[in-house]
Enzyme design. Sequence first.
Site, PDB file in Angstrom:
ATOM      1  N   ALA A 170       0.820  -1.221   0.000  1.00  0.00           N
ATOM      2  CA  ALA A 170       0.000   0.000   0.000  1.00  0.00           C
ATOM      3  C   ALA A 170       0.855   1.273   0.000  1.00  0.00           C
ATOM      4  O   ALA A 170       2.006   1.258   0.442  1.00  0.00           O
ATOM      5  CB  ALA A 170      -0.910  -0.012   1.226  1.00  0.00           C
ATOM      6  N   CYS A 304      -4.514  10.278  -5.574  1.00  0.00           N
ATOM      7  CA  CYS A 304      -4.312   9.861  -6.968  1.00  0.00           C
ATOM      8  C   CYS A 304      -5.435  10.396  -7.839  1.00  0.00           C
ATOM      9  O   CYS A 304      -5.314  10.452  -9.044  1.00  0.00           O
ATOM     10  CB  CYS A 304      -4.259   8.349  -7.060  1.00  0.00           C
ATOM     11  SG  CYS A 304      -5.826   7.595  -6.692  1.00  0.00           S
TER      12      CYS A 304
END
EC number: 1.2.1.27
Length: 519
Positions: A170, A304
Amino acid sequence: ILQVSSKMKSNSAWYSASSFSSSVPTVKLFIDGKFVESKSDKWIDIHNPATNEVIGRVPQATKAEMDAAIASCKRAFPAWADTSVLSRQQVLLRYQQLIKENLKEIAKLITLEQGKTLADAEGDVFRGLQVVEHACSVTSLMMGETMPSITKDMDLYSYRLPLGVCAGIAPFNFPAMIPLWMFPMAMVCGNTFLMKPSERVPGATMLLAKLLQDSGAPDGTLNIIHGQHEAVNFICDHPDIKAISFVGSNKAGEYIFERGSRHGKRVQANMGAKNHGVVMPDANKENTLNQLVGAAFGAAGQRCMALSTAVLVGEAKKWLPELVERAKNLRVNAGDQPGADLGPLITPQAKERVCNLIDSGTKEGASILLDGRKIKVKGYENGNFVGPTIISNVKPNMTCYKEEIFGPVLVVLETETLDEAIQIVNNNPYGNGTAIFTTNGATARKYAHLVDVGQVGVNVPIPVPLPMFSFTGSRSSFRGDTNFYGKQGIQFYTQLKTITSQWKEEDATLSSPAVVMPT
Ligand code: NAD
Protein backbone atom coordinates in the site's frame (compact mmCIF):
# COMPACT_ATOMS: atom_id res chain seq x y z
CA ILE A 1 -1.55 15.31 18.35
CA LEU A 2 0.69 14.90 21.36
CA GLN A 3 -2.18 13.45 23.29
CA VAL A 4 -2.78 10.80 20.66
CA SER A 5 0.90 10.14 20.54
CA SER A 6 1.32 9.62 24.29
CA LYS A 7 -1.85 7.55 24.45
CA MET A 8 -0.44 5.31 21.75
CA LYS A 9 2.77 4.90 23.67
CA SER A 10 1.04 3.73 26.79
CA ASN A 11 -2.00 1.80 25.62
CA SER A 12 -1.57 0.40 22.21
CA ALA A 13 -0.89 -3.16 21.23
CA TRP A 14 0.56 -2.11 17.90
CA TYR A 15 3.11 0.34 19.24
CA SER A 16 5.29 -0.63 22.16
CA ALA A 17 7.88 1.13 24.25
CA SER A 18 11.02 0.03 22.52
CA SER A 19 13.99 -1.64 24.01
CA PHE A 20 15.68 -0.80 20.71
CA SER A 21 16.19 2.87 21.36
CA SER A 22 15.30 5.50 23.96
CA SER A 23 11.63 6.31 24.28
CA VAL A 24 10.50 6.22 20.65
CA PRO A 25 7.67 3.72 20.23
CA THR A 26 8.06 0.96 17.71
CA VAL A 27 5.52 -0.58 15.38
CA LYS A 28 5.06 -4.30 15.80
CA LEU A 29 4.65 -7.01 13.25
CA PHE A 30 1.39 -8.98 13.24
CA ILE A 31 2.28 -12.62 12.88
CA ASP A 32 0.03 -15.58 13.48
CA GLY A 33 -2.43 -13.54 15.52
CA LYS A 34 0.20 -11.87 17.71
CA PHE A 35 1.62 -8.34 17.72
CA VAL A 36 5.32 -9.07 17.99
CA GLU A 37 8.40 -6.91 18.29
CA SER A 38 10.72 -7.29 15.31
CA LYS A 39 14.26 -8.54 15.83
CA SER A 40 15.42 -6.46 12.88
CA ASP A 41 18.48 -4.24 13.07
CA LYS A 42 17.03 -2.04 10.30
CA TRP A 43 14.43 0.52 11.35
CA ILE A 44 12.79 3.47 9.61
CA ASP A 45 11.71 6.62 11.46
CA ILE A 46 8.09 7.71 11.24
CA HIS A 47 7.62 11.48 11.33
CA ASN A 48 4.70 13.73 12.07
CA PRO A 49 4.65 15.69 8.77
CA ALA A 50 3.35 18.82 10.55
CA THR A 51 6.42 19.02 12.83
CA ASN A 52 8.92 16.50 11.50
CA GLU A 53 9.20 15.09 15.00
CA VAL A 54 10.03 11.38 15.11
CA ILE A 55 6.91 9.71 16.49
CA GLY A 56 7.79 6.10 16.05
CA ARG A 57 9.92 3.54 14.28
CA VAL A 58 8.92 0.83 11.92
CA PRO A 59 11.08 -2.27 11.37
CA GLN A 60 12.24 -3.70 8.10
CA ALA A 61 11.14 -7.24 8.86
CA THR A 62 13.84 -9.88 8.74
CA LYS A 63 13.72 -12.77 6.29
CA ALA A 64 12.85 -15.15 9.15
CA GLU A 65 9.95 -12.89 10.20
CA MET A 66 8.63 -12.67 6.65
CA ASP A 67 8.93 -16.44 6.30
CA ALA A 68 7.00 -16.86 9.56
CA ALA A 69 4.26 -14.54 8.29
CA ILE A 70 3.85 -16.47 5.05
CA ALA A 71 3.94 -19.81 6.84
CA SER A 72 1.16 -18.54 9.10
CA CYS A 73 -0.96 -17.41 6.12
CA LYS A 74 -0.39 -20.77 4.46
CA ARG A 75 -1.29 -22.76 7.58
CA ALA A 76 -4.46 -20.77 8.14
CA PHE A 77 -5.68 -21.05 4.55
CA PRO A 78 -7.31 -24.52 4.37
CA ALA A 79 -9.51 -24.02 7.43
CA TRP A 80 -10.44 -20.46 6.49
CA ALA A 81 -11.29 -21.47 2.90
CA ASP A 82 -13.42 -24.24 4.37
CA THR A 83 -15.18 -21.94 6.83
CA SER A 84 -18.72 -21.41 5.59
CA VAL A 85 -19.25 -18.29 3.57
CA LEU A 86 -21.89 -17.22 6.11
CA SER A 87 -19.34 -17.40 8.93
CA ARG A 88 -16.82 -15.36 6.96
CA GLN A 89 -19.57 -12.87 6.28
CA GLN A 90 -20.30 -12.66 10.02
CA VAL A 91 -16.67 -11.71 10.73
CA LEU A 92 -16.93 -8.91 8.18
CA LEU A 93 -20.27 -7.75 9.58
CA ARG A 94 -18.71 -7.43 13.04
CA TYR A 95 -15.69 -5.75 11.46
CA GLN A 96 -17.70 -3.00 9.79
CA GLN A 97 -19.33 -2.26 13.14
CA LEU A 98 -15.98 -2.05 14.95
CA ILE A 99 -14.53 0.21 12.26
CA LYS A 100 -17.51 2.54 12.68
CA GLU A 101 -17.05 2.59 16.45
CA ASN A 102 -13.32 3.33 16.12
CA LEU A 103 -13.46 5.60 13.10
CA LYS A 104 -12.30 8.70 14.95
CA GLU A 105 -9.43 6.86 16.63
CA ILE A 106 -8.19 5.54 13.28
CA ALA A 107 -8.54 9.01 11.77
CA LYS A 108 -6.40 10.53 14.56
CA LEU A 109 -3.64 8.05 13.80
CA ILE A 110 -3.86 8.93 10.11
CA THR A 111 -3.55 12.66 10.83
CA LEU A 112 -0.62 12.04 13.12
CA GLU A 113 1.37 9.96 10.63
CA GLN A 114 0.14 11.23 7.28
CA GLY A 115 -0.72 14.85 8.01
CA LYS A 116 -4.13 15.20 6.36
CA THR A 117 -6.89 17.05 8.20
CA LEU A 118 -8.96 15.11 10.70
CA ALA A 119 -12.12 15.54 8.62
CA ASP A 120 -10.32 14.23 5.56
CA ALA A 121 -8.83 11.37 7.58
CA GLU A 122 -12.34 10.38 8.66
CA GLY A 123 -13.29 10.34 4.97
CA ASP A 124 -10.28 8.07 4.33
CA VAL A 125 -11.59 5.55 6.89
CA PHE A 126 -15.18 5.94 5.72
CA ARG A 127 -14.39 5.15 2.08
CA GLY A 128 -12.55 2.02 3.23
CA LEU A 129 -15.45 1.10 5.49
CA GLN A 130 -17.72 1.16 2.45
CA VAL A 131 -15.56 -1.55 0.88
CA VAL A 132 -15.88 -3.65 4.03
CA GLU A 133 -19.64 -3.19 3.88
CA HIS A 134 -19.57 -4.22 0.24
CA ALA A 135 -17.52 -7.30 1.13
CA CYS A 136 -20.40 -8.33 3.41
CA SER A 137 -22.40 -9.04 0.23
CA VAL A 138 -20.07 -11.95 -0.46
CA THR A 139 -22.93 -14.44 -0.39
CA SER A 140 -24.24 -13.07 -3.67
CA LEU A 141 -20.97 -11.70 -5.07
CA MET A 142 -19.22 -15.06 -4.95
CA MET A 143 -21.95 -17.03 -6.67
CA GLY A 144 -20.97 -19.06 -9.67
CA GLU A 145 -23.14 -19.74 -12.70
CA THR A 146 -25.27 -22.68 -13.75
CA MET A 147 -26.67 -23.95 -17.01
CA PRO A 148 -28.89 -27.01 -16.73
CA SER A 149 -29.41 -29.57 -19.52
CA ILE A 150 -26.59 -28.54 -21.80
CA THR A 151 -27.22 -31.92 -23.35
CA LYS A 152 -29.28 -34.87 -22.23
CA ASP A 153 -28.87 -35.42 -18.47
CA MET A 154 -25.89 -33.09 -18.34
CA ASP A 155 -25.52 -29.86 -16.32
CA LEU A 156 -22.80 -27.25 -16.23
CA TYR A 157 -22.00 -25.09 -13.23
CA SER A 158 -19.17 -23.04 -11.82
CA TYR A 159 -17.81 -22.16 -8.39
CA ARG A 160 -15.68 -19.20 -7.41
CA LEU A 161 -12.96 -20.47 -5.09
CA PRO A 162 -10.25 -18.67 -3.12
CA LEU A 163 -6.72 -18.64 -4.52
CA GLY A 164 -4.70 -19.22 -1.35
CA VAL A 165 -2.33 -16.63 0.12
CA CYS A 166 -2.69 -13.14 -1.38
CA ALA A 167 -0.60 -10.06 -0.61
CA GLY A 168 -1.03 -6.29 -0.58
CA ILE A 169 1.44 -3.41 -0.87
CA ALA A 170 0.00 0.00 0.00
CA PRO A 171 0.97 3.67 -0.48
CA PHE A 172 1.16 6.45 2.13
CA ASN A 173 -1.67 8.67 0.99
CA PHE A 174 -4.73 6.67 2.14
CA PRO A 175 -3.51 4.73 5.19
CA ALA A 176 -6.93 3.16 5.90
CA MET A 177 -8.88 3.17 2.65
CA ILE A 178 -6.34 1.41 0.47
CA PRO A 179 -5.48 -1.49 2.79
CA LEU A 180 -9.27 -1.86 3.16
CA TRP A 181 -9.58 -2.19 -0.63
CA MET A 182 -7.38 -5.24 -0.26
CA PHE A 183 -7.55 -7.66 2.68
CA PRO A 184 -11.32 -7.56 3.45
CA MET A 185 -12.21 -8.41 -0.15
CA ALA A 186 -9.57 -11.12 -0.37
CA MET A 187 -10.37 -12.64 3.01
CA VAL A 188 -14.13 -12.72 2.65
CA CYS A 189 -13.55 -14.89 -0.43
CA GLY A 190 -11.64 -17.37 1.76
CA ASN A 191 -8.07 -16.27 1.04
CA THR A 192 -5.52 -15.48 3.72
CA PHE A 193 -3.58 -12.26 3.39
CA LEU A 194 -0.10 -10.82 3.87
CA MET A 195 -0.21 -7.02 4.11
CA LYS A 196 2.70 -4.63 3.76
CA PRO A 197 1.52 -1.13 4.64
CA SER A 198 3.45 1.96 3.62
CA GLU A 199 6.45 2.28 5.92
CA ARG A 200 5.53 5.96 6.40
CA VAL A 201 2.03 5.35 7.78
CA PRO A 202 1.76 1.87 9.32
CA GLY A 203 -0.38 2.84 12.34
CA ALA A 204 -3.85 2.73 10.78
CA THR A 205 -3.22 -0.72 9.31
CA MET A 206 -2.12 -2.03 12.71
CA LEU A 207 -5.25 -0.73 14.37
CA LEU A 208 -7.37 -2.17 11.55
CA ALA A 209 -5.67 -5.54 12.09
CA LYS A 210 -6.49 -5.42 15.79
CA LEU A 211 -10.14 -4.67 15.02
CA LEU A 212 -10.27 -7.51 12.51
CA GLN A 213 -8.90 -9.87 15.13
CA ASP A 214 -11.50 -8.59 17.59
CA SER A 215 -14.15 -9.32 14.95
CA GLY A 216 -13.22 -12.99 15.04
CA ALA A 217 -10.78 -13.43 12.14
CA PRO A 218 -8.79 -16.55 13.06
CA ASP A 219 -5.05 -16.32 13.74
CA GLY A 220 -3.01 -16.36 10.55
CA THR A 221 -5.77 -15.19 8.22
CA LEU A 222 -4.12 -11.74 8.19
CA ASN A 223 -0.40 -11.23 8.74
CA ILE A 224 1.42 -7.89 8.56
CA ILE A 225 5.05 -7.29 7.72
CA HIS A 226 6.83 -3.97 7.40
CA GLY A 227 9.65 -2.80 5.21
CA GLN A 228 10.60 -1.46 1.82
CA HIS A 229 12.35 -3.07 -1.12
CA GLU A 230 13.31 -6.34 0.55
CA ALA A 231 9.75 -6.92 1.73
CA VAL A 232 8.43 -6.06 -1.73
CA ASN A 233 10.87 -8.43 -3.44
CA PHE A 234 9.98 -11.13 -0.95
CA ILE A 235 6.30 -10.75 -1.86
CA CYS A 236 6.97 -10.70 -5.61
CA ASP A 237 9.12 -13.83 -5.49
CA HIS A 238 7.53 -16.07 -2.86
CA PRO A 239 6.00 -19.17 -4.46
CA ASP A 240 3.22 -19.40 -1.86
CA ILE A 241 1.77 -16.00 -2.80
CA LYS A 242 -0.79 -16.33 -5.57
CA ALA A 243 -1.87 -12.73 -6.13
CA ILE A 244 -0.54 -9.23 -5.38
CA SER A 245 -2.56 -6.05 -5.02
CA PHE A 246 -0.44 -2.93 -5.35
CA VAL A 247 -1.31 0.76 -5.10
CA GLY A 248 1.35 3.45 -5.39
CA SER A 249 3.68 5.15 -7.83
CA ASN A 250 4.43 4.03 -11.39
CA LYS A 251 8.05 3.36 -10.55
CA ALA A 252 7.18 0.81 -7.89
CA GLY A 253 4.01 -0.46 -9.60
CA GLU A 254 5.60 -1.30 -12.92
CA TYR A 255 8.46 -3.03 -11.16
CA ILE A 256 6.11 -5.06 -8.95
CA PHE A 257 3.80 -5.90 -11.84
CA GLU A 258 6.69 -7.24 -13.88
CA ARG A 259 8.48 -9.07 -11.09
CA GLY A 260 5.28 -10.57 -9.66
CA SER A 261 3.99 -11.59 -13.10
CA ARG A 262 7.33 -13.18 -13.93
CA HIS A 263 6.79 -15.41 -10.91
CA GLY A 264 3.40 -16.48 -12.21
CA LYS A 265 1.23 -14.37 -9.92
CA ARG A 266 -1.85 -12.34 -10.62
CA VAL A 267 -0.96 -8.68 -10.13
CA GLN A 268 -3.24 -5.66 -10.06
CA ALA A 269 -1.41 -2.32 -9.86
CA ASN A 270 -3.13 1.03 -9.43
CA MET A 271 -0.60 3.77 -10.08
CA GLY A 272 -0.02 7.48 -10.70
CA ALA A 273 -2.20 10.03 -12.40
CA LYS A 274 -2.63 13.42 -13.97
CA ASN A 275 -6.33 14.17 -13.77
CA HIS A 276 -7.83 16.90 -15.95
CA GLY A 277 -10.91 18.98 -15.14
CA VAL A 278 -12.34 20.40 -18.36
CA VAL A 279 -14.31 23.58 -17.69
CA MET A 280 -16.86 24.64 -20.32
CA PRO A 281 -17.97 28.28 -20.42
CA ASP A 282 -21.60 27.19 -19.85
CA ALA A 283 -20.75 25.50 -16.52
CA ASN A 284 -22.26 26.66 -13.24
CA LYS A 285 -19.43 29.00 -12.31
CA GLU A 286 -19.86 29.06 -8.53
CA ASN A 287 -20.13 25.30 -8.28
CA THR A 288 -17.28 24.64 -10.70
CA LEU A 289 -14.77 26.95 -9.04
CA ASN A 290 -15.50 25.47 -5.63
CA GLN A 291 -15.23 21.94 -7.00
CA LEU A 292 -11.91 22.71 -8.72
CA VAL A 293 -10.37 24.28 -5.64
CA GLY A 294 -11.52 21.46 -3.35
CA ALA A 295 -10.34 18.73 -5.70
CA ALA A 296 -6.98 20.32 -6.54
CA PHE A 297 -5.91 21.31 -3.02
CA GLY A 298 -7.80 18.96 -0.68
CA ALA A 299 -5.45 16.51 1.08
CA ALA A 300 -2.67 18.88 -0.09
CA GLY A 301 -3.06 17.34 -3.56
CA GLN A 302 -1.81 13.97 -2.29
CA ARG A 303 -4.64 11.98 -3.86
CA CYS A 304 -4.31 9.86 -6.97
CA MET A 305 -7.66 11.35 -8.00
CA ALA A 306 -6.73 14.97 -7.21
CA LEU A 307 -7.90 17.21 -10.04
CA SER A 308 -4.44 18.60 -10.66
CA THR A 309 -4.93 20.02 -14.17
CA ALA A 310 -7.63 22.46 -15.26
CA VAL A 311 -8.41 22.90 -18.95
CA LEU A 312 -10.39 26.10 -19.37
CA VAL A 313 -12.32 26.13 -22.63
CA GLY A 314 -13.15 29.42 -24.42
CA GLU A 315 -14.59 32.13 -22.17
CA ALA A 316 -14.04 30.00 -19.05
CA LYS A 317 -10.46 31.32 -19.02
CA LYS A 318 -11.88 34.59 -17.66
CA TRP A 319 -12.65 32.78 -14.39
CA LEU A 320 -8.99 32.38 -13.54
CA PRO A 321 -8.71 35.42 -11.19
CA GLU A 322 -11.70 34.18 -9.18
CA LEU A 323 -10.20 30.71 -9.01
CA VAL A 324 -7.04 32.23 -7.53
CA GLU A 325 -9.05 34.21 -4.97
CA ARG A 326 -10.83 31.10 -3.75
CA ALA A 327 -7.60 29.14 -3.48
CA LYS A 328 -6.03 31.98 -1.46
CA ASN A 329 -8.78 31.62 1.14
CA LEU A 330 -7.90 28.04 2.00
CA ARG A 331 -6.37 27.59 5.43
CA VAL A 332 -3.11 25.67 5.59
CA ASN A 333 -2.39 24.21 9.01
CA ALA A 334 -1.54 21.05 10.92
CA GLY A 335 -4.22 18.47 10.22
CA ASP A 336 -5.48 18.37 13.81
CA GLN A 337 -6.00 22.14 14.01
CA PRO A 338 -9.60 23.36 13.80
CA GLY A 339 -10.48 24.93 10.47
CA ALA A 340 -7.52 23.48 8.56
CA ASP A 341 -8.36 22.92 4.88
CA LEU A 342 -5.08 21.31 3.96
CA GLY A 343 -2.18 19.93 5.91
CA PRO A 344 1.49 19.29 5.13
CA LEU A 345 3.12 17.06 2.54
CA ILE A 346 4.37 13.72 3.72
CA THR A 347 8.14 14.41 3.85
CA PRO A 348 10.65 17.25 3.41
CA GLN A 349 11.76 15.44 0.23
CA ALA A 350 8.19 15.53 -1.12
CA LYS A 351 8.06 19.26 -0.37
CA GLU A 352 11.35 19.84 -2.16
CA ARG A 353 10.19 17.84 -5.17
CA VAL A 354 6.93 19.80 -5.41
CA CYS A 355 8.79 23.13 -5.10
CA ASN A 356 11.23 22.06 -7.82
CA LEU A 357 8.33 21.23 -10.13
CA ILE A 358 6.84 24.68 -9.47
CA ASP A 359 10.28 26.20 -10.25
CA SER A 360 10.37 24.26 -13.50
CA GLY A 361 7.12 25.96 -14.53
CA THR A 362 8.72 29.39 -14.17
CA LYS A 363 11.82 28.30 -16.05
CA GLU A 364 9.82 26.82 -18.91
CA GLY A 365 7.64 29.90 -19.47
CA ALA A 366 4.49 29.31 -17.38
CA SER A 367 3.13 31.96 -14.98
CA ILE A 368 2.74 31.41 -11.25
CA LEU A 369 -0.54 33.08 -10.30
CA LEU A 370 -0.49 31.84 -6.71
CA ASP A 371 2.72 30.69 -5.06
CA GLY A 372 2.63 28.47 -1.97
CA ARG A 373 6.35 27.72 -1.81
CA LYS A 374 7.25 30.13 0.95
CA ILE A 375 4.29 29.56 3.23
CA LYS A 376 4.95 29.61 6.99
CA VAL A 377 2.52 27.98 9.37
CA LYS A 378 2.61 29.52 12.83
CA GLY A 379 3.62 27.00 15.46
CA TYR A 380 4.57 24.44 12.80
CA GLU A 381 7.62 26.07 11.24
CA ASN A 382 9.32 22.71 10.70
CA GLY A 383 6.37 21.10 8.88
CA ASN A 384 6.40 20.15 5.20
CA PHE A 385 3.87 22.77 4.18
CA VAL A 386 3.26 24.05 0.67
CA GLY A 387 0.36 26.43 0.15
CA PRO A 388 -2.10 26.27 -2.74
CA THR A 389 -0.28 27.08 -5.97
CA ILE A 390 -1.75 27.87 -9.38
CA ILE A 391 0.38 27.78 -12.53
CA SER A 392 -1.18 29.17 -15.72
CA ASN A 393 -0.07 29.34 -19.36
CA VAL A 394 0.99 25.74 -19.05
CA LYS A 395 1.74 23.78 -22.25
CA PRO A 396 1.70 19.99 -22.61
CA ASN A 397 5.47 19.83 -23.18
CA MET A 398 6.29 21.44 -19.81
CA THR A 399 7.68 19.36 -16.95
CA CYS A 400 5.01 20.57 -14.51
CA TYR A 401 2.39 19.19 -16.91
CA LYS A 402 4.10 15.90 -17.70
CA GLU A 403 4.97 14.89 -14.12
CA GLU A 404 2.50 13.89 -11.44
CA ILE A 405 3.15 16.69 -8.91
CA PHE A 406 1.32 15.12 -5.93
CA GLY A 407 1.11 18.41 -4.06
CA PRO A 408 -1.29 21.36 -3.75
CA VAL A 409 -0.56 22.62 -7.24
CA LEU A 410 -3.10 23.24 -10.00
CA VAL A 411 -1.71 23.62 -13.52
CA VAL A 412 -3.98 25.44 -15.94
CA LEU A 413 -4.16 25.02 -19.71
CA GLU A 414 -6.48 26.86 -22.07
CA THR A 415 -8.17 25.74 -25.29
CA GLU A 416 -10.70 27.23 -27.67
CA THR A 417 -12.81 24.10 -28.15
CA LEU A 418 -13.95 20.95 -26.39
CA ASP A 419 -12.31 18.85 -29.11
CA GLU A 420 -8.92 20.38 -28.36
CA ALA A 421 -9.45 19.71 -24.65
CA ILE A 422 -10.29 16.06 -25.34
CA GLN A 423 -7.19 15.75 -27.48
CA ILE A 424 -4.99 17.06 -24.66
CA VAL A 425 -6.49 14.64 -22.14
CA ASN A 426 -6.22 11.69 -24.51
CA ASN A 427 -2.60 12.50 -25.36
CA ASN A 428 -1.64 12.39 -21.69
CA PRO A 429 -0.38 8.89 -20.82
CA TYR A 430 -2.36 8.61 -17.57
CA GLY A 431 -5.99 7.47 -17.48
CA ASN A 432 -6.99 7.54 -13.83
CA GLY A 433 -9.74 10.16 -13.60
CA THR A 434 -11.15 13.23 -15.27
CA ALA A 435 -14.13 15.55 -14.94
CA ILE A 436 -16.10 17.86 -17.16
CA PHE A 437 -18.03 20.85 -15.85
CA THR A 438 -20.94 21.89 -18.06
CA THR A 439 -24.69 22.49 -18.02
CA ASN A 440 -25.09 20.98 -21.48
CA GLY A 441 -26.02 17.28 -21.49
CA ALA A 442 -24.85 16.73 -25.06
CA THR A 443 -21.43 18.21 -24.25
CA ALA A 444 -21.15 16.03 -21.16
CA ARG A 445 -22.16 12.95 -23.11
CA LYS A 446 -19.69 13.66 -25.89
CA TYR A 447 -16.88 14.10 -23.36
CA ALA A 448 -17.75 10.96 -21.41
CA HIS A 449 -17.77 8.92 -24.63
CA LEU A 450 -14.68 10.31 -26.34
CA VAL A 451 -12.32 10.75 -23.43
CA ASP A 452 -9.91 7.84 -22.96
CA VAL A 453 -9.85 7.84 -19.16
CA GLY A 454 -11.15 5.08 -16.91
CA GLN A 455 -13.18 7.20 -14.45
CA VAL A 456 -15.16 10.21 -15.63
CA GLY A 457 -17.05 12.76 -13.55
CA VAL A 458 -19.79 14.95 -14.95
CA ASN A 459 -19.91 17.96 -12.61
CA VAL A 460 -18.26 15.61 -10.11
CA PRO A 461 -14.59 16.47 -9.59
CA ILE A 462 -13.32 13.25 -7.97
CA PRO A 463 -15.30 10.40 -9.52
CA VAL A 464 -14.08 7.51 -7.36
CA PRO A 465 -16.67 4.77 -7.89
CA LEU A 466 -18.49 3.34 -4.90
CA PRO A 467 -17.51 -0.24 -4.10
CA MET A 468 -20.44 -1.94 -5.86
CA PHE A 469 -18.57 -0.74 -8.98
CA SER A 470 -14.80 -1.04 -9.36
CA PHE A 471 -11.93 1.45 -9.37
CA THR A 472 -11.24 1.57 -13.09
CA GLY A 473 -8.23 3.78 -13.79
CA SER A 474 -6.78 2.98 -17.21
CA ARG A 475 -3.73 3.31 -19.46
CA SER A 476 -0.56 4.27 -17.51
CA SER A 477 -2.54 4.52 -14.26
CA PHE A 478 -3.15 0.77 -14.14
CA ARG A 479 -1.43 -2.51 -14.88
CA GLY A 480 -3.30 -5.79 -14.83
CA ASP A 481 -6.72 -6.67 -16.16
CA THR A 482 -8.93 -7.00 -13.10
CA ASN A 483 -9.60 -3.94 -10.98
CA PHE A 484 -9.93 -3.29 -7.26
CA TYR A 485 -13.19 -3.99 -5.41
CA GLY A 486 -16.68 -4.47 -6.88
CA LYS A 487 -17.32 -7.59 -8.95
CA GLN A 488 -13.83 -7.29 -10.43
CA GLY A 489 -12.29 -7.40 -6.96
CA ILE A 490 -14.05 -10.70 -6.30
CA GLN A 491 -12.87 -11.95 -9.67
CA PHE A 492 -9.29 -10.98 -8.86
CA TYR A 493 -9.27 -12.90 -5.59
CA THR A 494 -11.00 -16.05 -6.85
CA GLN A 495 -10.46 -18.87 -9.30
CA LEU A 496 -13.35 -20.24 -11.31
CA LYS A 497 -13.90 -23.98 -11.28
CA THR A 498 -16.37 -25.25 -13.86
CA ILE A 499 -18.04 -28.61 -13.43
CA THR A 500 -19.67 -30.59 -16.20
CA SER A 501 -21.83 -33.30 -14.71
CA GLN A 502 -23.89 -36.12 -16.12
CA TRP A 503 -26.39 -38.16 -14.12
CA LYS A 504 -28.65 -40.51 -16.08
CA GLU A 505 -31.52 -42.46 -14.62
CA GLU A 506 -31.01 -45.35 -17.05
CA ASP A 507 -27.75 -47.24 -17.44
CA ALA A 508 -25.21 -44.75 -18.84
CA THR A 509 -22.48 -47.21 -19.69
CA LEU A 510 -20.80 -46.37 -23.00
CA SER A 511 -20.80 -49.27 -25.41
CA SER A 512 -17.52 -48.17 -27.04
CA PRO A 513 -14.78 -45.53 -26.39
CA ALA A 514 -15.91 -41.99 -27.28
CA VAL A 515 -12.90 -40.93 -29.30
CA VAL A 516 -14.55 -38.09 -31.19
CA MET A 517 -14.77 -34.58 -29.71
CA PRO A 518 -18.23 -34.44 -28.08
CA THR A 519 -20.65 -32.19 -29.99
P1 NAD B 1 5.29 4.45 -3.59
O1 NAD B 1 5.26 3.75 -4.90
O2 NAD B 1 6.50 5.21 -3.23
O3 NAD B 1 5.04 3.40 -2.41
C1 NAD B 1 4.00 2.43 -2.49
C2 NAD B 1 4.49 1.14 -1.87
O4 NAD B 1 5.52 0.59 -2.67
C3 NAD B 1 5.05 1.30 -0.47
O5 NAD B 1 4.56 0.26 0.33
C4 NAD B 1 6.55 1.25 -0.66
O6 NAD B 1 7.21 0.63 0.43
C5 NAD B 1 6.73 0.44 -1.92
N1 NAD B 1 7.83 0.96 -2.76
C6 NAD B 1 8.18 2.24 -2.94
N2 NAD B 1 9.18 2.35 -3.84
C7 NAD B 1 9.45 1.11 -4.23
C8 NAD B 1 10.38 0.56 -5.17
N3 NAD B 1 11.22 1.35 -5.86
N4 NAD B 1 10.40 -0.76 -5.35
C9 NAD B 1 9.55 -1.55 -4.67
N5 NAD B 1 8.65 -1.08 -3.77
C10 NAD B 1 8.60 0.22 -3.56
O7 NAD B 1 3.99 5.38 -3.56
P2 NAD B 1 3.60 6.44 -2.46
O8 NAD B 1 4.52 7.61 -2.58
O9 NAD B 1 3.44 5.79 -1.15
O10 NAD B 1 2.13 6.85 -2.98
C11 NAD B 1 1.89 7.87 -3.90
C12 NAD B 1 1.65 7.32 -5.30
O11 NAD B 1 0.58 6.39 -5.26
C13 NAD B 1 1.19 8.39 -6.29
O12 NAD B 1 1.82 8.17 -7.51
C14 NAD B 1 -0.31 8.17 -6.40
O13 NAD B 1 -0.89 8.61 -7.60
C15 NAD B 1 -0.37 6.69 -6.27
N6 NAD B 1 -1.69 6.25 -5.85
C16 NAD B 1 -2.49 5.66 -6.78
C17 NAD B 1 -3.77 5.28 -6.45
C18 NAD B 1 -4.67 4.65 -7.46
O14 NAD B 1 -5.66 4.03 -7.07
N7 NAD B 1 -4.38 4.76 -8.75
C19 NAD B 1 -4.25 5.48 -5.14
C20 NAD B 1 -3.39 6.08 -4.21
C21 NAD B 1 -2.11 6.45 -4.58
